[in-house]
Design an enzyme around this catalytic site. Sequence first.
Site, mmCIF file in Angstrom:
data_model
loop_
_atom_site.group_PDB
_atom_site.id
_atom_site.type_symbol
_atom_site.label_atom_id
_atom_site.label_comp_id
_atom_site.label_asym_id
_atom_site.label_seq_id
_atom_site.Cartn_x
_atom_site.Cartn_y
_atom_site.Cartn_z
ATOM 1 N N GLY A 1 1.090 1.793 1.345
ATOM 2 C CA GLY A 1 2.414 1.572 0.777
ATOM 3 C C GLY A 1 3.505 2.421 1.395
ATOM 4 C CG LEU A 2 4.565 6.863 3.354
ATOM 5 C CD1 LEU A 2 5.785 6.974 2.461
ATOM 6 C CD2 LEU A 2 3.899 8.224 3.438
ATOM 7 C CG ASP A 3 3.565 2.942 8.493
ATOM 8 O OD1 ASP A 3 4.512 2.132 8.600
ATOM 9 O OD2 ASP A 3 2.921 3.377 9.468
ATOM 10 C CG ASN B 1 6.271 1.163 -6.016
ATOM 11 O OD1 ASN B 1 6.282 0.022 -5.556
ATOM 12 N ND2 ASN B 1 5.133 1.786 -6.361
ATOM 13 N NE ARG B 2 12.935 -2.931 -10.241
ATOM 14 C CZ ARG B 2 13.439 -2.018 -11.073
ATOM 15 N NH1 ARG B 2 12.640 -1.296 -11.835
ATOM 16 N NH2 ARG B 2 14.755 -1.816 -11.136
ATOM 17 C CG PHE C 1 2.947 -6.794 -1.649
ATOM 18 C CD1 PHE C 1 2.598 -5.502 -1.993
ATOM 19 C CD2 PHE C 1 2.086 -7.834 -2.022
ATOM 20 C CE1 PHE C 1 1.422 -5.232 -2.708
ATOM 21 C CE2 PHE C 1 0.918 -7.584 -2.732
ATOM 22 C CZ PHE C 1 0.594 -6.284 -3.082
ATOM 23 C CB SER D 1 0.468 -4.510 -6.112
ATOM 24 O OG SER D 1 1.854 -4.408 -6.381
ATOM 25 C CG ASN E 1 5.537 -3.500 -8.326
ATOM 26 O OD1 ASN E 1 5.879 -3.402 -9.503
ATOM 27 N ND2 ASN E 1 5.226 -2.466 -7.579
ATOM 28 C CB THR E 2 2.569 -9.426 -6.274
ATOM 29 O OG1 THR E 2 3.173 -8.716 -5.196
ATOM 30 C CG2 THR E 2 2.367 -10.882 -5.878
ATOM 31 C CE LYS F 1 -4.468 1.349 -3.893
ATOM 32 N NZ LYS F 1 -3.477 1.871 -2.961
ATOM 33 C CG ASN G 1 -2.094 -0.148 -6.638
ATOM 34 O OD1 ASN G 1 -0.980 0.396 -6.645
ATOM 35 N ND2 ASN G 1 -2.409 -1.109 -5.784
HETATM 36 C C1 LIG Z 1 6.431 3.678 -3.349
HETATM 37 C C2 LIG Z 1 5.008 3.248 -3.419
HETATM 38 C C3 LIG Z 1 4.607 2.075 -2.796
HETATM 39 C C4 LIG Z 1 3.269 1.655 -2.849
HETATM 40 N N1 LIG Z 1 2.888 0.526 -2.199
HETATM 41 C C5 LIG Z 1 1.578 0.159 -2.196
HETATM 42 C C6 LIG Z 1 1.146 -0.957 -1.460
HETATM 43 O O1 LIG Z 1 1.924 -1.636 -0.786
HETATM 44 N N2 LIG Z 1 -0.181 -1.278 -1.516
HETATM 45 C C7 LIG Z 1 -1.094 -0.548 -2.237
HETATM 46 O O2 LIG Z 1 -2.288 -0.873 -2.231
HETATM 47 N N3 LIG Z 1 -0.702 0.547 -2.922
HETATM 48 C C8 LIG Z 1 0.590 0.911 -2.915
HETATM 49 N N4 LIG Z 1 0.986 2.028 -3.600
HETATM 50 C C9 LIG Z 1 -0.017 2.777 -4.404
HETATM 51 C C10 LIG Z 1 -0.567 3.989 -3.677
HETATM 52 O O3 LIG Z 1 -1.261 3.609 -2.514
HETATM 53 C C11 LIG Z 1 -1.519 4.782 -4.596
HETATM 54 O O4 LIG Z 1 -2.637 3.963 -4.900
HETATM 55 C C12 LIG Z 1 -0.858 5.210 -5.904
HETATM 56 O O5 LIG Z 1 0.493 5.580 -5.696
HETATM 57 C C13 LIG Z 1 -1.580 6.391 -6.560
HETATM 58 O O6 LIG Z 1 -1.620 7.502 -5.699
HETATM 59 P P1 LIG Z 1 -0.549 8.729 -5.758
HETATM 60 O O7 LIG Z 1 -0.486 9.160 -7.197
HETATM 61 O O8 LIG Z 1 -1.104 9.769 -4.823
HETATM 62 O O9 LIG Z 1 0.734 8.168 -5.300
HETATM 63 C C14 LIG Z 1 2.320 2.451 -3.562
HETATM 64 C C15 LIG Z 1 2.724 3.627 -4.188
HETATM 65 C C16 LIG Z 1 4.042 4.041 -4.122
HETATM 66 C C17 LIG Z 1 4.446 5.318 -4.796
#
Ligand SMILES: Cc1cc2nc3c(=O)[nH]c(=O)nc-3n(C[C@H](O)[C@H](O)[C@H](O)COP(=O)(O)O)c2cc1C
Length: 349
Positions: A61-63, A109-110, A113, A176, A178-179, A218, A247
């Site tokens: 989700g970061l990249d 976050n919302r 994707f 996720s 958000n979908t 996941k 997630n």
């Molecule tokens: C801004 C943001 C965007 C994310 N986008 C995705 C994503 O596209 N796909 C996914 O599997 N998880 C996504 N995640 C979830 C993270 O990969 C992770 O599973 C979740 O944030 C819990 O870990 P953390 O508490 O270390 O952030 C996102 C999280 C954040 C904060």
Amino acid sequence: MNLYPLLRPLLFSLSPETAHHLSLNALDHAARLGVLKQTLPADPVTVMGIPFPNRVGLAAGLDKDGAHIDGLAAMGFGFIEIGTVTPKPQPGNPQPRLFRLPAHGALINRFGFNNQGVANLVSNVQRSQFVKNGGIVGINIGKNATTPIDRANDDYLMALEASYAHAHYVTINISSPNTQNLRSLQQDDALEALLAGLKDKQQRLADQHGRYVPLALKIAPDLDDLQVDAIASAVRRHHFDAVIATNTTLERAAVMGDPHAGETGGLSGKPVFEKSTAVLAALHQKLAGELPLIGVGGIASGTEAVAKRNAGADLVQIYTGLIYQGPALIREVGDALVQYQRQQHRPAI
Ligand SMILES: Cc1cc2nc3c(=O)[nH]c(=O)nc-3n(C[C@H](O)[C@H](O)[C@H](O)COP(=O)(O)O)c2cc1C
């Protein structure tokens, strides 16, 4: 030198999404100039048949487009998970869609994707020096927002086919929030059909490419024991290669009263730690070591990373902690896990 405590107030004075882009671009420049180079202590481990140099990964989700792999890798991660990527490009939800909850070390976050599609991601992976040098990259795949949920499997199969040859492992993201309806794919019949279709495709692709690429599922933290049991049985029955738990959460109990607590989306960071680790532990108990587990959710120091290991994680991933603490957290987690490993293997006296 740890510059992040100096940079953070500046970054936090910008909108979260602006700070996100600025940081990633700055990372890329710093890595190219060679001024950013953090090395973690060696902690080699083979998981899913892949030899990892250490157990600390970047969560998805970061990249999302794999456009910053080299910059991110310079911080010392043992593996980088890119995505979620969908078959076709899509804009995601309207802004604002990322919110900081600093009092809780959390984000909501919302994004939905937002990404430039799997073909673009693949060309970014092919350009990455980290990948050329053998660095480990997982590709996290999802469905397009416009694809009806009963056609979701087609999107996963398409994204798997396109990414297969370029990934060390592929993550199937059905968690996720958000979908629309995505999380319904975690339920019995839908999950059964999805996993069966993906394993069949994986076999064909393995024959075609002469290389077996593991599949990880996941899952969400918002699951009760029965749901976790059902998922554990399904991944075992279908010989999935790993589960990533978890997630973000829809729950808000831990952040009640925060100015952003009411925002729609997935909550990450410290408030998700307990739920996420409970799901991980339940999975571990049910799977009894048959399948590797990747623990993610609320790691904000070495202590939480060790707790994930104790709950059954073979590898860990971080995201939100990195936003609050910068690269020093990666090093702290790496050190803590090496220490943990040594203690596990210390002979009893
Ligand atoms: C801004 C943001 C965007 C994310 N986008 C995705 C994503 O596209 N796909 C996914 O599997 N998880 C996504 N995640 C979830 C993270 O990969 C992770 O599973 C979740 O944030 C819990 O870990 P953390 O508490 O270390 O952030 C996102 C999280 C954040 C904060």
